[in-house]
Scaffold this motif. Structure first.
Motif, short mmCIF file in Angstrom:
data_model
loop_
_atom_site.label_atom_id
_atom_site.label_comp_id
_atom_site.label_asym_id
_atom_site.label_seq_id
_atom_site.Cartn_x
_atom_site.Cartn_y
_atom_site.Cartn_z
N ALA A 234 1.02 -1.07 0.15
CA ALA A 234 -0.26 0.05 0.33
C ALA A 234 0.49 1.01 0.32
CB ALA A 234 -1.17 0.22 1.04
N THR A 235 2.02 1.35 0.86
CA THR A 235 2.47 2.99 0.77
C THR A 235 4.00 2.75 -0.77
OG1 THR A 235 4.02 1.40 2.04
CG2 THR A 235 2.84 2.60 3.75
N ILE A 236 4.19 1.41 -1.24
CA ILE A 236 4.64 1.59 -2.53
C ILE A 236 3.69 1.85 -2.94
CG2 ILE A 236 6.03 -0.15 -3.91
CD1 ILE A 236 6.43 -1.29 -1.85
N GLY A 237 2.85 1.22 -3.36
CA GLY A 237 1.64 1.97 -4.25
C GLY A 237 1.85 4.10 -4.39
N LEU A 238 1.52 3.57 -2.73
CA LEU A 238 1.45 5.90 -2.09
C LEU A 238 2.38 6.70 -3.01
CD1 LEU A 238 -0.42 7.65 -0.51
CD2 LEU A 238 1.43 7.11 0.94
N THR A 239 3.50 6.15 -3.13
CA THR A 239 4.66 6.20 -3.63
C THR A 239 4.49 6.94 -5.12
OG1 THR A 239 5.80 4.47 -4.72
CG2 THR A 239 6.40 5.78 -2.27
N LEU A 240 3.48 6.16 -5.44
CA LEU A 240 3.44 6.38 -7.09
C LEU A 240 2.68 7.85 -7.39
CD1 LEU A 240 3.22 3.01 -8.16
CD2 LEU A 240 5.19 3.72 -8.36
N ALA A 241 1.67 8.06 -6.53
CA ALA A 241 0.42 8.43 -6.83
C ALA A 241 1.30 10.15 -6.80
CB ALA A 241 -0.19 9.09 -5.26
N PRO A 242 1.77 10.50 -6.69
CA PRO A 242 2.56 12.16 -6.92
C PRO A 242 2.60 12.25 -8.55
CG PRO A 242 3.34 11.69 -4.45
CD PRO A 242 2.86 10.30 -5.24
N LEU A 243 2.65 11.48 -9.34
CA LEU A 243 3.95 11.02 -10.36
C LEU A 243 2.43 10.35 -11.25
CD1 LEU A 243 5.70 10.97 -13.06
CD2 LEU A 243 6.21 8.40 -12.35
N VAL A 244 1.98 9.92 -11.07
CA VAL A 244 0.73 9.26 -11.85
C VAL A 244 -0.65 10.64 -11.36
CG1 VAL A 244 -1.82 7.91 -11.83
CG2 VAL A 244 0.86 7.44 -10.89
N VAL A 245 -0.78 11.40 -10.75
CA VAL A 245 -1.55 12.38 -11.03
C VAL A 245 -0.92 13.44 -11.43
CG1 VAL A 245 -2.22 14.49 -9.54
CG2 VAL A 245 -2.98 12.66 -8.87
N ARG A 246 0.06 13.92 -11.75
CA ARG A 246 1.22 15.27 -12.88
C ARG A 246 0.86 14.37 -14.36
NH1 ARG A 246 4.96 15.33 -8.69
NH2 ARG A 246 6.52 13.61 -10.07
N ILE A 247 1.48 13.31 -13.94
CA ILE A 247 0.31 13.17 -15.68
C ILE A 247 -0.45 12.82 -15.87
CG2 ILE A 247 0.84 10.63 -17.26
CD1 ILE A 247 3.30 10.25 -15.88
N LEU A 248 -1.92 12.92 -15.28
CA LEU A 248 -3.22 12.72 -16.03
C LEU A 248 -3.67 14.35 -15.39
CD1 LEU A 248 -4.54 9.26 -13.60
CD2 LEU A 248 -4.38 10.08 -16.14
N PHE A 249 -3.58 14.74 -14.46
CA PHE A 249 -4.06 15.93 -15.00
C PHE A 249 -3.56 17.50 -14.72
CE2 PHE A 249 -6.25 13.00 -11.99
CZ PHE A 249 -7.33 12.80 -12.30
N GLY A 250 -1.92 17.35 -14.74
CA GLY A 250 -0.89 18.04 -14.99
C GLY A 250 -0.91 18.48 -16.19
N ASP A 251 0.32 19.88 -15.98
CA ASP A 251 0.96 19.85 -17.59
C ASP A 251 2.71 19.17 -18.10
OD1 ASP A 251 -1.29 21.24 -18.43
OD2 ASP A 251 -0.45 23.39 -17.79
N ALA A 252 2.73 19.13 -19.37
CA ALA A 252 4.06 18.21 -19.29
C ALA A 252 5.55 19.27 -18.67
CB ALA A 252 4.04 17.81 -20.88
N PRO A 253 6.15 18.72 -18.76
CA PRO A 253 7.29 19.56 -17.99
C PRO A 253 7.72 20.64 -19.11
CG PRO A 253 8.36 17.48 -17.37
CD PRO A 253 6.29 17.54 -17.57
#
Length: 255
Positions: A234-253
């Protein structure tokens, strides 16, 4: 339970604490340090020798910290937990991990050696061999209980030594994951004209898989004792969350 009792207990969830720290680092992106790495990365791309060497030294420090942490951790780890969990399929997973760990070390070692292109070719070859193999060798040794554990000096088997080892390992892993987010995560952002949310979802899935492999490899040193806890995954999965959210809802760097 006091913090001292927790540090000495067999199941103290050190790996999950690392996951939470990586999650926080990825979420906050450690502004000033990230800006420094971005500037050095730009210098590396522009073939600026000074920036390239500074960046390679940072990577080298991460290598040294991680390797030293593995060396310091072995005795106190086995003193604390007695014996590691050992599922029947562990042999196959172990071989796969060694292969992946060695591959990542070769990549990092090649970068460090290339940064000092003015040095002799012999230096580059020795640097690649040592930096590729030593981290893998010492992390591999952590799995195996020392045959003469009781003969190791008592202070080397105590929890303060493992705490120092964990601090070195955590610092190295956080540094490497920040670097991954700066230089590699942008490969998975979708920014072409006419893209759909499905395209972003596919990019996020690829990024999650790539980051998981990259992160679990150095985290192995904690995973060997907590892989059988659902909280770990569960916590390993949590480490992925910021990256996944940025890809889905953010702009490309910006590149």
């Amino acid at each position: 339970m006091s913090i001292w009792t927790w540090l000495k207990s067999p199941g103290n969830h050190r790996g999950q604490l690392l996951d939470l720290l990586v999650f926080a680092a990825n979420l906050l992106v450690l502004g000033p340090f990230t800006n420094l790495l971005k500037r050095l990365g730009a210098g590396f791309t522009a073939n600026e020798n000074l920036a390239t060497q500074k960046l390679s030294l940072i990577v080298l420090v991460a290598f040294i910290a991680y390797t030293a942490g593995a060396i310091f951790k072995r005795a106190p780890l086995h003193e604390r937990i007695g014996s590691l969990p050992n599922p029947g399929y562990s042999g196959c997973l172990y071989v796969a991990w060694v292969s992946l760990h060695l591959s990542l070390c070769i990549l990092g070692a090649s970068f460090i050696a290339a940064a000092f292109g003015s040095a002799s070719r012999g230096f580059a070859v020795v640097a690649v061999i040592l930096l590729s193999t030593l981290p893998t060798i010492f992390v591999t040794r952590v799995v195996f209980r020392p045959k003469k554990l009781r003969q190791i000096a008592a202070w080397r088997r105590k929890w303060p030594m493992e705490l120092l080892a964990d601090a070195l390992i955590v610092a190295a892993v956080i540094l490497l994951t920040i670097m991954w987010n700066i230089w590699f995560s942008q490969l998975f952002f979708v920014d072409w004209p006419g893209h759909t949310f499905g395209d972003k979802l596919f990019g996020a899935a690829l990024a999650a898989g790539a980051f998981a492999l990259f992160y679990v490899t150095p985290r192995f040193i904690f995973l060997i004792e907590d892989f059988n806890r659902w909280q770990t995954w569960a916590t390993i999965g949590l480490t992925l969350a910021p990256l996944v959210v940025r890809i889905l809802f953010g702009d490309a760097p910006a590149t």
